[in-house]
Scaffold this active site. Structure first.
Site, short mmCIF file in Angstrom:
data_model
loop_
_atom_site.label_atom_id
_atom_site.label_comp_id
_atom_site.label_asym_id
_atom_site.label_seq_id
_atom_site.Cartn_x
_atom_site.Cartn_y
_atom_site.Cartn_z
N SER A 511 50.35 37.56 42.76
CA SER A 511 49.39 36.78 41.98
C SER A 511 50.09 36.18 40.76
O SER A 511 51.04 35.40 40.90
CB SER A 511 48.20 37.64 41.61
N HIS A 629 42.41 37.97 48.57
CA HIS A 629 43.28 38.40 47.48
C HIS A 629 43.12 39.89 47.18
O HIS A 629 44.05 40.51 46.67
CB HIS A 629 42.92 37.58 46.23
#
Length: 658
Positions: A511, A629
């Site tokens: 990320s 995610h």
């Protein structure tokens, strides 16, 4: 290697006088037939390469063995009943338990394993449960209500949720909840239309109700948040009489009303490492400092117990501690002994106080376990351990200090098997963003790498929260380069101290950490043998046009601003790929349903590196559909970690596991 053909477009944007090429913009559209064909070719390339990784099956088998440890979380109490999450060997997802009975199992909702339990909140009486589930990784959740007497769903779906705070109204079949970036809404069970209670626009919101009457609402700002308090015993939840607690102070503040009737405020206003203040609910903006800022430790969480005892967690240079304080004077009375130098996770107690508190603890070799502190006896004991047990390894951890490019002191933890000398394959990781600290914690992939003879280094970079809000602000916006300098200096220190060599050093980031390793590899490609970039932000000129990018401009800046565009262009990895450079072996891992970081970042960066590199080290893209995610099924997590570790081992020369 022969890479799939990727057409280069002559597209150049003129942004505030900057000519910005974007040859692979067409890869932003996942539905474009050309993108689909390119992705399919990349999938074939990855599968062929992965099949030949020597240690892939070995790492997968070991990770499956380590997964038997499972999971247990501290209890959330309602009366004499406790709610907690548990995960045993063979379970794809954590299950929610009421006392010792499983009441919610995502695999019963969806045997495919593609549904995750994202959040849950029992009502004050423990009779109903609001829970949120999302599907196929997109994290856009539906909220349902379960009657805990019958175990039947009695309401829902309520849409618009994303890890949304929920606050049940005492004595009513109703609750307040946050619609993602829309505001606070009131939902009454069985009624289809929800009413908006509060909004400040597309910002993050917080929400809680304490002691059956005190409503606290928070709303994000560019430099922190604002907080308001309402007494629901004198007004309706639909139109609460909100009074400012923290407004326009450019600070981050969390407020809660304790069972002693005082407002407790955890804030970084005037205290980058945070302090704890109190106020009278009748005048909530008139704060009084109770526990001052510690000059070397970041205050984290607190809970109030009977006998005027207050437990406060801190992180001191990334190591957790719990202090016992006098709730009246703030004086520190004692320290709760912990089993090691690790991380204290969530801290809970009964809503009405009591003499007990529960907290999670983990470190590099200890899977997260639950401890119980008894204020009467002034001692803590292990209360619950994960369901499975794997004997802990013999690992040595070394806490190093080093100087970054501007002289700032940065800390790093290096872990390895004892009794081994000389340079070895190593993984360096970090995060450096959003004020999030990297603290010691058990991870099966970390353990598997160290057991195999590798070195693991975790750097506490600026931009994170290891040293408080000033540390965070020194690694954001126009100071983002500090984060990359800290990381590069960590790599140089590992080489200088003989832990590894550039031919054996890999970096791994996820990320915002993916942005970190993307910047590192474009700024210092010769320093690394391998790069793993998972769900990374890589095109910083267009990041705010997709995913959750619009909500991150306070952290990175916006390309709509001429000044901030200069900051972004100075380090945006996609815009710093240079032809003729022998780039390290690079693996991009993306989740097809990621609704936070658009997989287009990895597609564009992968195409650029495949064309530009002058060497023969592979540039690969691992694309996984139907996940996002966040959380995923355990079996998928094992295969992802096995693929990454096998790729890194192959690229750094780790050949024979211990």
């Amino acid at each position: 290697m022969r890479y799939p053909e990727a057409r280069r477009s002559p597209l150049v944007d003129n942004l505030h006088g900057h000519l910005v090429p974007d040859p692979y913009r067409w890869l932003e559209n996942p539905s474009d037939p050309a993108t689909r064909a390119w992705q399919a070719a990349q999938d074939r390339l990855w599968r062929d390469r992965a099949a030949g990784l020597p240690l892939r099956e070995r790492f997968a088998a070991r990770l499956a063995e380590l997964a038997v440890t499972g999971l247990v979380t501290p209890p959330v109490w309602r009366g004499e009943h406790r709610f907690h999450l548990s995960q045993s060997a063979g379970q794809e997802h954590p299950v929610l338990c009421l006392d010792d009975e499983v009441i919610l199992d995502p695999m019963r909702l969806d045997p495919s394993g593609l549904t995750t339990l994202d959040d849950w909140q029992p009502d004050p009486d423990g009779r109903r449960l609001a829970y949120q589930v999302s599907r196929r990784g997109d994290e856009r959740a539906d909220l349902y209500v379960m009657d805990l007497g019958t175990r039947q769903v009695v309401d829902g779906p309520v849409g618009g949720c994303r890890y949304s705070p929920v606050a049940w109204l005492p004595g009513e079949a109703a609750f307040l909840y946050v619609r993602f970036r829309q505001g606070v809404y009131l939902h009454r069970l069985g009624q289809p239309d929800d009413a908006q209670v509060f909004t400040r626009g597309a910002v993050p919101y917080g929400l809680r109700i304490d002691a059956g009457r005190w409503l606290t609402i928070s709303a994000g700002t560019r430099a922190g948040n604002d907080v308001w308090l309402a007494d629901l015993s004198t007004c309706s939840a639909l139109r609460p009489g909100l009074r400012a607690v923290n407004e326009e102070l450019e600070a981050n503040t969390a407020a809660a009303v304790g069972h002693d009737g005082r407002v407790y405020l955890l804030t970084d206003h005037g205290a980058p490492r945070r302090r704890l203040c109190v106020a009278d609910p009748a005048a909530p903006a008139a704060w009084k400092e109770l526990i001052p800022e510690d000059p070397e430790a970041v205050l984290g969480a607190f809970t109030l117990l009977d006998g005027d005892r207050l437990l406060v967690t801190r992180t001191r240079h990334a190591v957790g501690e719990i202090g016992v304080h006098d709730a009246v004077t703030g004086t520190r009375l004692a320290t709760v002994p912990l089993p090691g130098s690790g991380t204290v996770t969530s801290l809970t107690s009964r809503p009405d106080g009591g003499h007990e508190a529960w907290f999670g603890y983990t470190d590099a070799v200890t899977p997260a376990e639950v401890w119980r502190y008894d204020a009467r006896r002034e001692r803590a004991v292990r209360w619950a351990a994960p369901p499975g047990h794997v004997p802990p390894p013999q690992v040595e951890s070394h806490r190093l200090e080093y100087r970054s490019a501007d002289g700032t002191l940065v800390r790093m933890v290096v872990s390895a098997l004892p009794g081994r000398n000389g340079p070895r394959p190593a993984i360096l990781t970090g995060y450096g963003g959003f004020g999030m600290p990297l603290t010691p914690g058990y991870a099966a992939d970390s353990r598997a790498w160290i057991e195999a003879g590798g070195v693991l280094a975790v750097a506490g970079l600026r931009g994170g929260g290891e040293e408080g809000e000033a540390w965070h602000r020194d690694g954001m916006l126009d100071r983002k380069q500090n984060v990359f300098d800290d990381f590069i200096a960590a790599a140089e220190r590992l080489v200088a101290d003989g832990w590894t060599t550039p031919e054996q050093l890999a970096v791994w980031g996820e990320s915002n950490g993916g942005l970190l390793v993307g910047a590192a590899v474009t700024q210092r490609p010769g320093l690394f043998a391998a790069v793993v970039c998972s769900a990374g932000l890589l095109d910083m000129v267009r990041y705010e046009r997709s995913g959750l990018g619009p909500s991150w401009t306070a952290e990175y800046g916006s390309a709509d601003s001429p000044e901030q565009l200069r900051w972004l262009l100075a380090y945006s990895p996609y815009h710093h790929v240079r032809d003729g450079v022998d780039y390290p072996a690079t693996l991009f891992t993306v989740a097809g349903a990621d609704s936070r970081v658009d997989p287009m970042h990895a597609r564009k960066m992968c195409a650029a590196l495949q064309r530009a590199t002058s060497g023969d080290r592979p540039i690969l893209l691992r694309h996984e559909p139907d996940v996002g995610h966040g959380a995923r099924a355990a079996s998928r997590s094992i295969m992802l970690a096995a693929d990454i570790l096998a790729f890194v081992a192959d690229s750094t020369g780790l050949t024979v596991p211990a």
